[in-house]
Scaffold this active site. Structure first.
Site, PDB file in Angstrom:
ATOM      1  CB  ALA A  68       4.671  27.513   5.442  1.00 52.80           C
ATOM      2  N   GLY A  69       6.590  24.355   5.191  1.00 53.48           N
ATOM      3  CA  GLY A  69       6.497  22.519   5.477  1.00 53.48           C
ATOM      4  C   GLY A  69       7.546  22.971   7.678  1.00 53.48           C
ATOM      5  NE  ARG A  86       2.460  25.867  -3.346  1.00 51.42           N
ATOM      6  CZ  ARG A  86       2.413  26.386  -4.751  1.00 51.42           C
ATOM      7  NH1 ARG A  86       1.547  27.069  -5.454  1.00 51.42           N
ATOM      8  NH2 ARG A  86       3.523  25.988  -5.453  1.00 51.42           N
ATOM      9  N   GLY A 115      21.133  21.362  -0.849  1.00 47.50           N
ATOM     10  CA  GLY A 115      20.899  20.803  -0.120  1.00 47.50           C
ATOM     11  C   GLY A 115      21.658  19.658   0.388  1.00 47.50           C
ATOM     12  CB  SER A 172      22.380   9.400   5.985  1.00 52.42           C
ATOM     13  OG  SER A 172      21.862  10.388   6.135  1.00 52.42           O
ATOM     14  CE  LYS A 200      14.761  14.999   9.554  1.00 55.79           C
ATOM     15  NZ  LYS A 200      15.316  16.528   9.071  1.00 55.79           N
ATOM     16  CG  ASN A 217      18.829  15.950  12.721  1.00 55.34           C
ATOM     17  OD1 ASN A 217      18.974  16.565  13.951  1.00 55.34           O
ATOM     18  ND2 ASN A 217      19.853  16.184  11.475  1.00 55.34           N
TER      19      ASN A 217
END
Length: 286
Positions: free
Chosen positions: A137-138, A161, A246, A27, A76, A97
């Site tokens: 799935a986070g 999972r 990303g 950043s 966050k 964020n």
């Protein structure tokens, strides 16, 4: 002079990214590159290692010269109780964020990851798809679902999972008005045939899927940027598929942060991307 009047006469020119760990955050590189191109020589952007316990005192201790903060893990959600206002986008996934200090001192929270994902996809020609798959799935997966609510007209299949994670993703789907079906991670190779695949898992998790990339893959959005490319992204590119990285996400969410914090725009997308690429290349050399 009242405190309010004094606050309004102080030029806001400081910003920073907070998180723990924070040393590898790109950043500062991206925001400083933007300041340079936008000719904002008195603006500074730093990084501070701050965990959840230290966050309230850190924010309370900031002076009126502060314009805003970027927030990464694990802050966050921890920042939300400290805010005076939160955008609909951030509230939809309970994830902030970006914290911007308004002229009157109010703390306003937003989420630029979601529109950043949409912008990154559009940059690669993905305006709309009729179905999509999410790997993982986070916390990032919920933001990906919110972005897909703006891009995907049909079903989203999440490969996870555990049944607990599956239940979470279905719940997020209901909240975000996205049609979500869950599937077992053991069948994740099926995901690679969707018109859009969003990989939200930690480094190395999708490596085993690289061998299953189809002959004519569509679009892969892999939220990782270091190490890059991932094995899945490299194989995807080799087969001619479109890959959104990303770094694309990081740049586009940072563009929105710069514009919100400085009150100016447009922020220089290409200059910020090049600065990020150079910083990552320098790390690989070392």
């Amino acid at each position: 002079m009242s405190d309010t009047a004094r606050t309004q006469h102080v030029h806001r020119h400081r910003a920073a990214v907070l998180g723990s760990p924070i040393a590898h955050s790109l950043s500062p590189v991206l925001h400083r590159a933007a300041y340079q191109v936008m000719e904002l020589p008195d603006w500074t952007y730093d990084r501070f290692d701050v965990d959840e316990a230290a966050l309230p005192a850190f924010v309370d201790g900031l002076g009126p010269e502060w314009a805003g903060l970027s927030l990464t893990m694990p802050l966050k959600r921890a920042v939300i109780p400290l805010l005076d206002e939160i955008s609909e986008t951030a509230a939809s996934v309970e994830t902030v964020n970006t914290l911007v200090f308004a002229e009157d001192g109010r703390r306003v929270g937003d989420n630029t990851d979601i529109p950043g994902m949409v912008a990154a996809l559009r940059e690669h020609g993905v305006e709309q798809v009729d179905s999509a798959a999410i790997l993982g799935a986070g916390a990032t997966a919920s933001s990906a679902l919110a972005a897909l609510a703006r891009v995907c007209t049909g079903e989203v299949v999440a490969y996870v999972r555990s049944e607990a994670r599956a239940a979470e993703m279905r719940e997020w789907g209901e909240r975000l008005d996205v049609e979500v079906r869950t599937a077992d991670w053991a069948d994740a190779a099926e995901a690679l045939r969707f018109p859009l695949v969003v990989a939200t898992t930690p480094a190395g998790t999708t490596d085993a899927l690289a061998a299953s990339v189809p002959e004519r893959p569509a679009t892969l959005f892999d939220v990782l940027y270091e190490p890059w490319p991932t094995e899945l992204a490299a194989r995807w590119s080799m087969f001619g598929g479109a890959v959104v990285s990303g770094l694309d996400l990081l740049v586009h969410q940072a563009v929105l942060q710069v514009e919100q914090m400085t009150g100016r725009g447009p922020a220089p997308v290409e200059a910020m991307r090049k600065a990020g690429e150079h910083a990552l290349a320098a790390r690989q050399v070392h």
